[in-house]
Design an enzyme around this catalytic site. Sequence first.
Site, PDB file in Angstrom:
ATOM      1  N   ASP A  77       0.800  -1.233   0.000  1.00 29.36           N
ATOM      2  CA  ASP A  77       0.000   0.000   0.000  1.00 29.36           C
ATOM      3  C   ASP A  77       0.824   1.270   0.000  1.00 29.36           C
ATOM      4  OD1 ASP A  77       0.692  -0.239   2.869  1.00 29.36           O
ATOM      5  OD2 ASP A  77      -0.712   1.440   3.054  1.00 29.36           O
TER       6      ASP A  77
ATOM      7  N   ASP B  18       5.741   0.234   3.061  1.00 26.50           N
ATOM      8  CA  ASP B  18       6.019  -1.042   3.723  1.00 26.50           C
ATOM      9  C   ASP B  18       5.629  -2.189   2.795  1.00 26.50           C
ATOM     10  OD1 ASP B  18       3.291  -0.928   3.766  1.00 26.50           O
ATOM     11  OD2 ASP B  18       3.100  -0.734   5.930  1.00 26.50           O
TER      12      ASP B  18
ATOM     13  N   TYR C  26      -4.920   0.414   9.528  1.00 26.31           N
ATOM     14  CA  TYR C  26      -6.054   0.893   8.739  1.00 26.31           C
ATOM     15  C   TYR C  26      -7.332   0.562   9.484  1.00 26.31           C
ATOM     16  CZ  TYR C  26      -2.912   2.236   5.055  1.00 26.31           C
ATOM     17  OH  TYR C  26      -1.936   2.863   4.339  1.00 26.31           O
TER      18      TYR C  26
ATOM     19  N   GLU D 114       6.104   9.694   2.936  1.00 28.20           N
ATOM     20  CA  GLU D 114       5.676   8.372   2.469  1.00 28.20           C
ATOM     21  C   GLU D 114       4.653   8.497   1.331  1.00 28.20           C
ATOM     22  OE1 GLU D 114       3.700   5.746   5.314  1.00 28.20           O
ATOM     23  OE2 GLU D 114       4.675   4.011   4.389  1.00 28.20           O
TER      24      GLU D 114
END
Length: 489
Positions: A80, A83, A231, A467
Site C-alpha cells: 500500500d 512497507d 487501517y 511516504e
Amino acid sequence: MRGNRVEILSKMFVLVTMMMATMVKPISLNYSDALTKSILFFEGQRSGPLPPSQRMKWRKDSGLSDGYDIDMDMIGGYYDAGDNVKFHFPMAFTTTILAWSVIEFGDLMGPDLQHAIEAIRWGTDYFLKATKISNIVVAQVGDPISDHNCWERPEDMDTSRQIYFVSRDRPGSEVSAEIAAALASSSIALNKINYLYSRVLLDRAKMVFDFANNYRGSYNDSIGDGACPFYCDIDGYMDELVWAAAWLYKASNDQSYWNFVKSNMQFIRTIDDFGWDSKDAGINVLVSQWVMKDPSNQNPFIPNAENFICNLLPNSPNKTVTYSKGGLLFIPGPSNMQHVASYSFLLIVYASYMEANHKILNCGNVVVKAYDLVNLTKTQVDYVLGNNPLGMSYMVGYGKKYPQKIHHRGSINPSIDVYPKHIGCRDGDKYFQSQAPNINVLTGAIVGGPADDDSFQDSRLNVSQSEPTTYINAPFVGVLAYFKELNST
Ligand SMILES: *[C@@H]1O[C@H](CO)[C@@H](O)[C@H](O)[C@H]1NC(C)=O
Ligand SMILES: *[C@@H]1O[C@H](CO)[C@@H](O)[C@H](O)[C@H]1NC(C)=O
Ligand SMILES: *[C@@H]1O[C@H](CO)[C@@H](O)[C@H](O)[C@H]1NC(C)=O
Ligand SMILES: *[C@@H]1O[C@H](CO)[C@@H](O)[C@H](O)[C@H]1NC(C)=O
C-alpha cells in the site's frame, strides 16, 4: 460534454497565459508526463511475479509464497505504501478509484489508458483470489508489526506473512464491501475491453456484497491488531455498504441496489469526508450523476454534494477547510496529500457532471459554475507538481526538484540488480539513516506532502510528509487525465 470541457479548458488556458504575463512566471507543467508517471508508480508497488511488460525494472518478484501456509494462493496485489504489507481495505479503495478514473476520463488518457487498465487488473486479479471461497474474504496479508520492525526490500521479505481473513462468525463488512465496490467499478471500467472478465467481476462483486451485508461487523474486531492502529475503520462500515451498492447499481442497473442506497443514506454520518476510511462524499458525488436529471431523487445526494463543494471553495461563504499561504488544501491528520488527491478528484468529477447537465450551484449568495471547481482543482494539481513556494514537485521523478528521501523500503535499499545478496531485517537501517538520496527512483510516487506552512523536510523519518501511498496516486490518475487536455488545447 467533451465540447464543454474543451471550451472550459481553453478559457482557462487564455487566463493562465494572461496570468503568466503579469505575475512571477510559474513553472510550466506537463500534465501528460505527470499522468504517465502517476500510473507507472503502481508498478513499483506490485507484489507477486512481475510480467515481462514491467517498466519499473529495479523492482523484482516478491511475496511468491503468500498464502501457501494455509493452502491459498494469495500471490499478487499491491503494497500500500512504504512497507510490504498487503492491506486489502485501502488496496480496494485504490482499485475503486483507479476504475472510477478510467470510467470518467479514460477517453483522455491516450496510450496511458492501457497502463491504467493493467493497474486495475493487478488489483482485481488479486481480489478474485481473496474472495474465491464463498463467505470468506481475505482481508490482509502480512503482519504489520513484524513488517514495520524490519527495513527490508519486498524481494527479501522474511517477516510473518500472516493471512487475516473475515468470515460469517468474524465478519468484516467494510473491507468486504470495499472489495465489492472495487470489483463492481472495475467491471464497468473493463466492460468494453474484456466483456467476459467484466462479467466475472460483477458476479463476484454481488456475492461479496451479500456476504458483507448479511454478516455485519467491523474487521477492527475480527482481525484486531492486524487492522488497528494501521487501517482501523474509524468511520464504521455503513458507508462502504452504501458505496458498494451504488457501484453495483451503476454496474448492473439492478433496482434492489438503488433501493439499498436510498434506504440507508440515513446511516451516513458526514458529507465532507472521502478517503480509504470514509466514502461519504464519494457516495453523493457518484450518485449525483444519475439523479441530476431526475428531480424526484435528488435528495439528499445533490444537496450533500453541493455542501461538500461549498465547504471547499475558497470564495464560498460556507468554506470550512483551510488553505496554506501557498494555496494547498489542508485537512487535519497525517499524509495531507491523500485529501488533496481525493477531494480534487471529486471536484473534477462533479464539475464534469455539472457541465454535462448545464448546471450551476449556489453557496449562499455566491454562484458557482463548473469552471470554479476546475479552477480550484487546477490550483491543487499545480501546487503538487511544483507551482508552490518551494518550487518543489511532490511527485517523485517529475520536474527538476522532487523528494529524494521518501519513506519506502524498496526505494531506499539497493536493488537486487546492484546488490543481489539478502538484506536482512535490520540490515537496511544504514540506507535508511544515510544522508544520501534514495537509491531507486520510485517514479510517479506522490508523497504525503508539505506542512501547512508550505515547508517540507524531505526526511525519511517524517512518514507523514515523505511516504507515498497508492490511495494518494489513484485519484490523481483521473485528475491528471482531465488536465492533460490543457497541454493539447
Ligand atoms: C474501529 O476501531 C476504532 C478504534 O478502536 C473505533 O474507534 C471504531 O469505532 C471502530 N469501528 C467500528 C466500525 O467498529
Ligand atoms: C451556505 O451558507 C449560507 C449562509 O451563509 C446558507 O444560507 C446556505 O444554506 C449554505 N449553503 C450550503 C450549500 O451549504
Ligand atoms: C482560481 O482559483 C484561485 C485559488 O482559489 C483564485 O485565487 C482565482 O481567483 C481563481 N480564478 C478564477 C478566474 O476564478
Ligand atoms: C512531520 O511533518 C509534520 C507536518 O507535515 C509536522 O507537524 C511534524 O512535526 C513533523 N514531524 C517530525 C518528526 O518532524
